[in-house]
Motif scaffolding. Structure first.
Motif, PDB file in Angstrom:
ATOM      1  N   PRO A 152       0.824  -1.211   0.000  1.00  0.00           N
ATOM      2  CA  PRO A 152       0.000   0.000   0.000  1.00  0.00           C
ATOM      3  C   PRO A 152       0.863   1.268   0.000  1.00  0.00           C
ATOM      4  CG  PRO A 152      -0.801  -1.581   1.625  1.00  0.00           C
ATOM      5  CD  PRO A 152       0.521  -2.087   1.149  1.00  0.00           C
ATOM      6  N   PHE A 153       0.327   2.313  -0.612  1.00  0.00           N
ATOM      7  CA  PHE A 153       1.007   3.602  -0.551  1.00  0.00           C
ATOM      8  C   PHE A 153       1.027   4.107   0.886  1.00  0.00           C
ATOM      9  CE2 PHE A 153       0.082   3.864  -5.137  1.00  0.00           C
ATOM     10  CZ  PHE A 153       1.287   4.384  -5.598  1.00  0.00           C
ATOM     11  N   ARG A 154       2.130   4.747   1.251  1.00  0.00           N
ATOM     12  CA  ARG A 154       2.210   5.417   2.542  1.00  0.00           C
ATOM     13  C   ARG A 154       2.380   6.922   2.317  1.00  0.00           C
ATOM     14  NH1 ARG A 154       7.717   3.123   5.230  1.00  0.00           N
ATOM     15  NH2 ARG A 154       6.776   1.160   4.590  1.00  0.00           N
ATOM     16  N   LEU A 155       1.801   7.700   3.211  1.00  0.00           N
ATOM     17  CA  LEU A 155       1.864   9.158   3.105  1.00  0.00           C
ATOM     18  C   LEU A 155       3.279   9.642   3.450  1.00  0.00           C
ATOM     19  CD1 LEU A 155       0.298  11.821   2.656  1.00  0.00           C
ATOM     20  CD2 LEU A 155      -0.198  11.797   5.120  1.00  0.00           C
ATOM     21  N   VAL A 156       3.823  10.487   2.589  1.00  0.00           N
ATOM     22  CA  VAL A 156       5.155  11.053   2.800  1.00  0.00           C
ATOM     23  C   VAL A 156       5.065  12.526   3.191  1.00  0.00           C
ATOM     24  CG1 VAL A 156       7.386  11.564   1.707  1.00  0.00           C
ATOM     25  CG2 VAL A 156       6.169   9.436   1.151  1.00  0.00           C
ATOM     26  N   ARG A 157       4.214  13.273   2.484  1.00  0.00           N
ATOM     27  CA  ARG A 157       4.198  14.727   2.707  1.00  0.00           C
ATOM     28  C   ARG A 157       2.934  15.337   2.117  1.00  0.00           C
ATOM     29  NH1 ARG A 157       9.003  17.758   3.255  1.00  0.00           N
ATOM     30  NH2 ARG A 157       8.492  19.863   3.958  1.00  0.00           N
ATOM     31  N   VAL A 158       2.396  16.337   2.777  1.00  0.00           N
ATOM     32  CA  VAL A 158       1.380  17.224   2.217  1.00  0.00           C
ATOM     33  C   VAL A 158       1.970  18.624   2.288  1.00  0.00           C
ATOM     34  CG1 VAL A 158      -0.953  18.140   2.418  1.00  0.00           C
ATOM     35  CG2 VAL A 158      -0.506  15.742   3.004  1.00  0.00           C
ATOM     36  N   ALA A 159       1.974  19.336   1.155  1.00  0.00           N
ATOM     37  CA  ALA A 159       2.638  20.635   1.117  1.00  0.00           C
ATOM     38  C   ALA A 159       1.850  21.603   0.243  1.00  0.00           C
ATOM     39  CB  ALA A 159       4.053  20.492   0.571  1.00  0.00           C
ATOM     40  N   PRO A 160       1.912  22.898   0.542  1.00  0.00           N
ATOM     41  CA  PRO A 160       1.304  23.879  -0.358  1.00  0.00           C
ATOM     42  C   PRO A 160       2.069  23.923  -1.668  1.00  0.00           C
ATOM     43  CG  PRO A 160       2.565  24.978   1.375  1.00  0.00           C
ATOM     44  CD  PRO A 160       2.561  23.515   1.714  1.00  0.00           C
ATOM     45  N   PHE A 161       1.346  24.076  -2.774  1.00  0.00           N
ATOM     46  CA  PHE A 161       2.002  24.151  -4.080  1.00  0.00           C
ATOM     47  C   PHE A 161       1.024  24.748  -5.077  1.00  0.00           C
ATOM     48  CE2 PHE A 161       4.484  22.232  -7.674  1.00  0.00           C
ATOM     49  CZ  PHE A 161       5.705  22.757  -7.305  1.00  0.00           C
ATOM     50  N   GLY A 162       1.458  25.766  -5.834  1.00  0.00           N
ATOM     51  CA  GLY A 162       0.560  26.520  -6.690  1.00  0.00           C
ATOM     52  C   GLY A 162      -0.061  27.610  -5.829  1.00  0.00           C
ATOM     53  N   PRO A 163      -1.267  28.055  -6.071  1.00  0.00           N
ATOM     54  CA  PRO A 163      -2.121  27.708  -7.215  1.00  0.00           C
ATOM     55  C   PRO A 163      -1.876  28.651  -8.387  1.00  0.00           C
ATOM     56  CG  PRO A 163      -3.347  29.074  -5.691  1.00  0.00           C
ATOM     57  CD  PRO A 163      -1.948  28.922  -5.106  1.00  0.00           C
ATOM     58  N   ASP A 164      -2.599  28.452  -9.452  1.00  0.00           N
ATOM     59  CA  ASP A 164      -2.602  29.362 -10.604  1.00  0.00           C
ATOM     60  C   ASP A 164      -1.219  29.526 -11.225  1.00  0.00           C
ATOM     61  OD1 ASP A 164      -5.339  29.802 -10.145  1.00  0.00           O
ATOM     62  OD2 ASP A 164      -4.886  31.406  -8.723  1.00  0.00           O
TER      63      ASP A 164
END
Length: 198
Positions: A152-164
């Motif tokens: 199964p995939f494991r979570l590595v990172r959630v990060a702001p990116f973008g927008p627009d």
């Protein structure tokens, strides 16, 4: 986490290099990339230097999409690395994958917005195996997951990116400390973004 089973394989010839590698060749559907000694991506933090010489093969990626990059994690020299690269420009980018650091394989991500930050966790049992890095792009963020083989995939990172902003993404590798690194990339696909974070 849920995501679509619809996938589109991206041909290696579709992408463009941020910085060309020493060599590249295909063997069937596998792309084999030879990294240049000293190649890396980093900006300022802790070390004080800027390295902008990674080998990233990128193509446009729209919000609501995800890429998955699979490769063989056969690394044994300090800072050998490969994975997925997302780029807005030279000061805003993310690299995520596995890297050989401090004597073992590490799973992590570098998120850069003017300056880089780095997070890692050891995964020595992943050495020599198929690793898949998934980057799922929402309107204002990216979720990075990874797995070895068919686990199964494991979570590595959630990060702001973008927008627009125009984002390009695809496989990458670097060899900051040595010559002779070859990375076997097995696949590069685009699919729908994750339906949820958990």
């Amino acid at each position: 986490m849920t995501h679509s089973t619809k996938t589109q394989t991206i041909e290696w010839s579709t992408g463009s290099w941020t910085h060309p590698p020493a060599a590249e060749r295909t063997d069937g559907t596998t792309l084999i990339v030879s990294a240049i000694e000293g190649s890396d991506a980093w900006r300022h933090t802790s070390y004080g230097f800027v390295h902008d010489s990674e080998h990233a093969l990128v193509a446009p990626l729209k919000p609501g999409s995800a890429i998955e990059v699979s490769f063989i994690a056969s690394f044994d020299q300090q800072f050998d690395q490969a994975g997925a690269f997302l780029r807005i420009d030279e000061t805003k980018w993310i690299k995520a994958g596995v890297e050989f650091a401090d004597g073992q394989l590490q799973l992590g991500a570098v998120v850069t917005n003017g300056k880089s930050d780095w997070s890692v966790a050891p995964v020595p049992e992943w050495s020599g195996r198929k690793v898949t890095v998934r980057a799922s792009l929402a309107s204002e963020s990216v979720t990075i997951r990874a797995r070895v083989d068919d686990e199964p995939f494991r979570l590595v990172r959630v990060a702001p990116f973008g927008p627009d902003e125009d984002i390009k993404a695809g496989p990458f590798c670097c060899a900051p400390t040595r010559s002779g690194l070859e990375v076997q990339f097995l696949s590069w696909i685009v699919t729908d973004a994750d339906g949820s974070l958990h």
